[in-house]
Design a protein around this motif. Structure first.
Motif: not given
Length: 294
Positions: A44, A47-48, A245-246, A253, A255-258, A270, A273
């Motif tokens: 995550s 991804d960010r 964040p989720t 984790n 935040d969720e993978a984007t 990835d 969760d």
């Protein structure tokens, strides 16, 4: 198990021609023990970062990440060899490239061994780290989380831990040479990177949630500091607000993978969760094994 590494090395020359050179940053991620193949709990963050640096590519390190089959010691040794190979291959194929590396738990030890050499407890091998002259220009950031080879009081340490890890490095001089590009996060109570005091079994899975914003800014800032010397197409985007964040039920984790998005290409997925759930209990066996060997 070592024969598979020899095979990988033998094929490296043929694979170089197929390397995709990123317009922006190339991120290599080494997952933790028993996480599913892919970028795992740290994906995550990659991804960010990709959302803030156009043209970023993300690659998961292909190594066992196992505890028993193969053993943790063999897995770490194989992972270190693979990390050295893929960094060397990418740098050779992509002159002027910029690379960041992140490793979590076993992946952190793999990463440290690849860049600093195998100088931990016997059983992991004795390979040298990547030559500094190769690392100096292309590698802009190296981030470790919950590294079992953590050594107290190193200048690159971050977090609240004040003691050595399960497999402390005998000599951190090569790590120290990496300077400001290297940071290693370990918090007090982490049963794998901090062996003093009471254990808090949640700590090892909390780094992405706790330090995620800081790490994303660190890697982007490190890239920005060298981006002026790159092609104009790699201009860094204006930072955007950090995604909320989720909830992951303590999975660690951030935040969720984007996925790929518009600004980055993700080469491998990835672990989802459940990634931290794979990391946390799996190293318990290693803790017992390591204590018996120290």
């Amino acid at each position: 198990m070592r024969s598979s590494v020899v095979t990988a090395v033998a094929l490296a020359g043929a694979a170089t021609a197929s390397v995709e050179c990123a317009r922006g940053l190339h991120i290599i991620v080494a997952r933790g023990s028993n996480e599913a193949a892919g970028t795992g709990i740290t994906g995550s963050l990659a991804d960010r970062i990709a959302k803030r640096i156009p043209g970023t590519t993300i690659a998961a390190l292909d190594y066992p990440a196992t505890i028993t089959d193969p053993t943790y010691f063999e897995s770490v040794a194989d992972g270190g060899d693979e990390m050295r190979d893929v960094v060397q291959e990418y740098v050779d194929a992509c002159p002027g490239a910029k690379v960041a590396v992140m490793g979590y738990s076993q992946g952190a030890q793999v990463t440290a061994d690849a860049f600093c050499g195998d100088v931990t407890t016997s059983g992991f091998g004795d390979e040298d780290g990547l030559p500094y002259k190769l690392v100096d220009d292309p590698v802009v950031a190296i981030v470790l989380f919950g590294d079992p080879s953590h050594v107290a009081n190193a200048t690159y340490n971050r977090g609240t831990a004040n003691s050595d890890g399960l497999f402390p490095r005998r000599d951190q001089d090569e790590c120290e040479k990496l300077g400001a590009r290297l940071v290693s996060y370990c918090d007090e109570g982490d049963e794998y990177c901090d062996l003093s005091g009471p254990r808090d079994y949640d700590v090892h899975g909390e780094y992405v949630d706790k330090y995620g914003d800081e790490i994303v800014d660190f890697v982007v800032d490190r890239f920005q500091s060298v981006a002026k010397g790159m092609d104009a197409s790699t201009t860094v985007a204006t930072p955007t607000p950090t995604p909320t964040p989720t909830s992951g039920g303590g999975s660690g984790n951030g935040d969720e993978a984007t996925g790929t998005g518009e600004s980055g290409t993700k080469e491998t997925g990835d672990g989802g969760d459940s990634a931290a759930a794979a990391v946390l209990p799996s190293l318990g066996f290693v803790a017992l094994l390591g204590m018996a060997m120290l």
